[in-house]
Design an enzyme around this catalytic site. Sequence first.
Site, PDB file in Angstrom:
ATOM      1  N   VAL A 193       0.657  -1.230  -0.031  1.00 58.04           N
ATOM      2  CA  VAL A 193      -0.058  -0.215   0.086  1.00 58.04           C
ATOM      3  C   VAL A 193       0.920   1.494   0.028  1.00 58.04           C
ATOM      4  O   VAL A 193       0.356   2.408  -0.128  1.00 58.04           O
ATOM      5  CB  VAL A 193      -1.066  -0.199   1.258  1.00 58.04           C
ATOM      6  CG1 VAL A 193      -2.092  -0.993   1.272  1.00 58.04           C
ATOM      7  CG2 VAL A 193      -0.145  -0.026   2.431  1.00 58.04           C
ATOM      8  N   TYR A 196      11.610   3.665  13.661  1.00 53.71           N
ATOM      9  CA  TYR A 196      10.202   3.472  13.961  1.00 53.71           C
ATOM     10  C   TYR A 196       9.586   4.558  14.475  1.00 53.71           C
ATOM     11  O   TYR A 196       8.476   4.669  14.229  1.00 53.71           O
ATOM     12  CB  TYR A 196      10.361   2.221  14.705  1.00 53.71           C
ATOM     13  CG  TYR A 196       8.798   1.586  15.053  1.00 53.71           C
ATOM     14  CD1 TYR A 196       8.162   1.102  13.941  1.00 53.71           C
ATOM     15  CD2 TYR A 196       8.398   1.544  16.359  1.00 53.71           C
ATOM     16  CE1 TYR A 196       7.080   0.196  14.170  1.00 53.71           C
ATOM     17  CE2 TYR A 196       7.079   1.181  16.609  1.00 53.71           C
ATOM     18  CZ  TYR A 196       6.356   0.309  15.485  1.00 53.71           C
ATOM     19  OH  TYR A 196       5.244  -0.037  15.770  1.00 53.71           O
ATOM     20  N   PHE A 236       0.988  -5.512  22.445  1.00 53.13           N
ATOM     21  CA  PHE A 236      -0.042  -6.334  22.060  1.00 53.13           C
ATOM     22  C   PHE A 236       0.535  -7.754  21.501  1.00 53.13           C
ATOM     23  O   PHE A 236       1.502  -7.907  21.042  1.00 53.13           O
ATOM     24  CB  PHE A 236      -0.894  -5.904  20.817  1.00 53.13           C
ATOM     25  CG  PHE A 236      -1.973  -4.810  21.446  1.00 53.13           C
ATOM     26  CD1 PHE A 236      -3.134  -5.037  21.536  1.00 53.13           C
ATOM     27  CD2 PHE A 236      -1.571  -3.607  21.583  1.00 53.13           C
ATOM     28  CE1 PHE A 236      -4.342  -4.408  21.909  1.00 53.13           C
ATOM     29  CE2 PHE A 236      -2.582  -2.905  22.164  1.00 53.13           C
ATOM     30  CZ  PHE A 236      -4.083  -3.395  22.273  1.00 53.13           C
TER      31      PHE A 236
END
Length: 246
Positions: A50, A152, A185
Amino acid sequence: MSGGASGLGFATARRLHEAGARVAVLDRDAEAVARVLREWPDILALTCDVAREDALAEALTKVYERQGRARIAVACAGVAGARRLVSREGPMPMTDFLQILHDNLFSSFNLLRLVASDMSTLKPLGRDGERGVAIMTSSIAAFDGQIGQIAYAAAKGAVAAMTLPAARELAQFGVRVLALAPGLFDTPLLDNLPSETRAALAQAMPFPRRLGDPDEFADLVLHCIGNVALNGEVIRLDGALRLPAR
């Protein structure tokens, strides 16, 4: 949605599908895309980087033809990356820095600009005249970047910084823009870590004292979609975690 074939994106795609949305998943991992298609034959899943302008434009054309024009866009595409600014090998190569930006920032911006352009021409809905909502994925590294996360943190910080100006610009069209900043997570990004390391990460969480569940991220995405008053905000989802320097 981008990055919808694994991790936080997969959980969100599943929740949107359960809610009755016509879901389209874009992901550059062809094997993961195939798994999505096996599980949900009625979802449109396409292999696509993308961050590439031509590839995403072509994929969105297919999405609009099959699933209809998008009123909801969720950008979850991204990868972790750790490298120091200066190491024994010398300064970080520019190619490494640009690759992290490509995967985490350019992918989000490319999706945002293309879907927002199309959303701005849709028929307004409801009492507020909303046309659509775009939700991007930042990270707590945008605010608490650790040693080795300079690229990052820069990418996720830029995603966070884009949110308010994008929301202000698109307000005239009734298009909302939000960003979520998840903490630690339980996703495939952590699968390669030893169990002891995963346990230590969980214990670092103030409360709840565990890794985040991807379904909790998906729950927040759905709330953001339904709550029209949420706009231009970066929302941390981290159990009160603040990352140390290392």
